[in-house]
Design an enzyme around this catalytic site. Structure first.
Site, short mmCIF file in Angstrom:
data_model
loop_
_atom_site.label_atom_id
_atom_site.label_comp_id
_atom_site.label_asym_id
_atom_site.label_seq_id
_atom_site.Cartn_x
_atom_site.Cartn_y
_atom_site.Cartn_z
N SER A 80 0.80 -1.03 -0.19
CA SER A 80 0.01 0.00 0.01
C SER A 80 0.82 1.36 -0.05
O SER A 80 1.63 1.54 -1.10
CB SER A 80 -0.79 -0.24 1.21
N ASP A 133 -9.60 -4.10 -5.27
CA ASP A 133 -8.78 -3.13 -4.08
C ASP A 133 -9.64 -1.99 -4.21
O ASP A 133 -9.41 -1.13 -4.95
CB ASP A 133 -7.37 -3.23 -4.40
N HIS A 137 -7.82 -5.50 -0.13
CA HIS A 137 -6.70 -4.57 -0.11
C HIS A 137 -5.39 -5.54 -0.13
O HIS A 137 -5.05 -6.07 0.89
CB HIS A 137 -6.89 -3.36 0.85
#
Length: 511
Positions: free
Chosen positions: A226, A453, A481
């Site tokens: 991320s 996502d 995610h």
């Protein structure tokens, strides 16, 4: 979300939200029994002029748990003034006998703790093969956790801010929001000092190269989730020749403006709400009825009810709409949590029981049951974001953004609007800007994107893979995610073969 901010905390949170703080205490032991340092030779990479003392410092690993070791290093507060003030960075590791390398990891955020990831989540997330091949190294980036943390307000003050029913899209609330946000920013400046202007991602990436050097590695192997992909891409662009094997999972697009990021995330979560509602309706346990679109209207109507009449948890805390939404979205980060979200929504809608939703919001904010906050992730999130990208806080720009958000994402859009208010109150102007990070001349980098996502939309992974000079995109055909450690064997095998054996997946691989 910031303690006095009108915004939801829709962040590229990676794995950080599910972790608990790891406390590292020193012992007299120099190293774990049987642990192996993967690289003992001096690195071949050049040392930037003026930073020799930082690059050549010794690492003193000490036991801080049954299988965890911890260490602290120093880095310059300001890389433009390396002879000035220095700050501490906290590291930890899972060292294994026979490891062939060191793997630095970052869980996301910004504000996520790498110490927590290594101490708590590696056994469940990483394959046994990867854990045997690498010493897994965690660090808290500057300003985060145990690394010279950003400090703003007390737990009680944070609780007070979370319980205020201030809605940025309501004109009569905006003056109070601005006043509260200015108070919050002033507290951050007073309690943090000069560090507050130096927690940007570029500085954190430079810290990573110091970590590489003190580990004794000529090149850095790295796994970032991320926001950790933005940190990793920034490192790769600054130090392309020092890139070893890099995995960037759930990528951010470094060319996106703050408004671009907000809009894409709003749309991503809007789509994920549709997917969850379809699952909810099929389960037979959903508090809503009809088609997905009809159910979404009912959800929106319930949110509107909470906007006007905040709910109250069994512990007496008020749960206004922003804290409710922060709790509601957390299970959307992982589709395996959809049934839990259905249960929590059922309780809120049918029984006026908001405890489960508040529990998710507390988890997102790292609040403990005793009212303390286990980390400074919220404060670090704000401080880093305000430095990394400029935001336009003019009333005209924020109103235009709000209109676009509500059009594109009618369920969540308005709760993401007016984010510029937070950074407008900051003492420090943004030092970063949207730009291409191509890392020209690096080794091949593996970028992973998940089609469903919501937090880091798949298009961002496509964009980063295209921007990087030497990258391959690996696609996970699923929801949630990030992918490694939570998706399927196909992803695990591809990542492991790349990190352990240097085998890059074939172009176009989809799992």
């Amino acid at each position: 979300m910031p303690a006095r901010s009108p915004m939801m905390r829709l962040a590229a949170v990676g794995t950080a939200l599910a972790l608990t703080l790891a406390g590292c205490s020193s012992t007299t032991a120099d190293s774990q029994s049987g642990a192996s340092d993967a690289s003992q030779s001096a690195p071949n990479a050049s040392t930037p002029q003026g930073l020799e003392s930082f690059y050549s410092q010794d690492l003193d690993w000490e036991e801080c748990g049954s299988i965890i070791e911890c260490a602290t290093i120093e880095v310059p507060l300001d890389y433009a003034d390396p002879e000035g003030e220095s700050i501490d960075l906290a590291l930890n590791r899972r060292a294994v006998d026979g490891a062939t390398g060191n793997l630095l990891v970052n869980p996301g955020g910004p504000g996520g703790s790498g110490l927590d990831l290594v101490a708590s989540s590696v056994p469940g997330m990483f394959s046994a093969d990867l854990q045997r091949a690498y010493n897994v190294i965690g660090f808290d980036p500057r300003g985060v956790g145990e690394s010279s943390p950003v400090t703003c307000q007390s737990g009680a003050e944070t609780d007070e801010g979370r319980q205020e029913n201030l809605r940025a899209w309501v004109p009569e609330d905006q003056d109070e929001i601005v006043e509260d946000t200015e108070d919050y920013a002033a507290d951050c400046a007073s309690n943090t000092g000069n560090l507050l202007g130096h927690v940007d991602t570029v500085s954190a990436a430079k810290d990573m190269d110091v970590i590489r050097a003190v580990l004794g590695d000529a090149q850095l192997d790295y796994l970032g989730f991320s926001y950790g992909t933005f940190l990793g891409a920034t490192y790769a662009d600054l130090f392309p020749r020092n890139v070893g094997r890099f995995v960037l999972d759930g990528a951010m697009d470094p060319t996106s403006t703050a408004s671009d990021l907000t809009l894409a995330q709003a749309v991503g979560f809007e789509k994920e709400i549709d997917a969850w509602l379809a699952n909810c309706l099929e389960s037979g346990e959903c508090p809503f009825t009809g088609t997905v679109e009809e159910a979404k209207v009912q959800l929106q109507q319930f949110f509107a009810q909470v906007e006007n009449e905040p709910m109250t948890a069994s512990d007496g805390r008020a749960v206004p709409i922003i804290d409710f939404i922060n709790g509601f979205i957390l299970p959307l980060y992982d589709d395996s949590s959809w049934p839990i979200l259905t249960d929590a929504t059922n309780a809120a809608v049918n029984d006026a029981d908001v405890d489960m939703i508040l529990g998710f919001a507390d988890l997102s904010a790292d609040r403990e049951g005793d009212g303390t906050y286990a980390s400074n992730s919220t404060d670090a999130f704000t401080a880093i974001n305000c430095l990394d990208r400029p935001m336009d806080a003019s009333p005209e720009a924020m109103q235009a953004e709000a209109t676009e958000l509500m059009r594109a994402a009618p369920t969540l859009g308005k709760y993401l609007a007016y984010g510029g208010i937070t950074c407008e109150a900051w003492d420090h102007d943004a030092t970063g800007k949207p730009e291409v990070l191509d890392a020209e001349g690096s080794n091949e980098i593996l970028v992973i994107g998940t089609v469903g996502d919501p937090a880091t939309p798949y298009a961002w992974s496509e964009a980063l893979a295209q921007q990087l000079d030497n990258a391959t995109l690996l696609t996970y055909e699923g929801h949630g995610h990030t992918a490694y450690g939570r998706s399927n064997e196909c992803i695990t095998k591809a990542v492991d073969e790349y990190l352990i054996d240097g085998k890059v997946p074939e172009v176009g691989t989809r799992c």
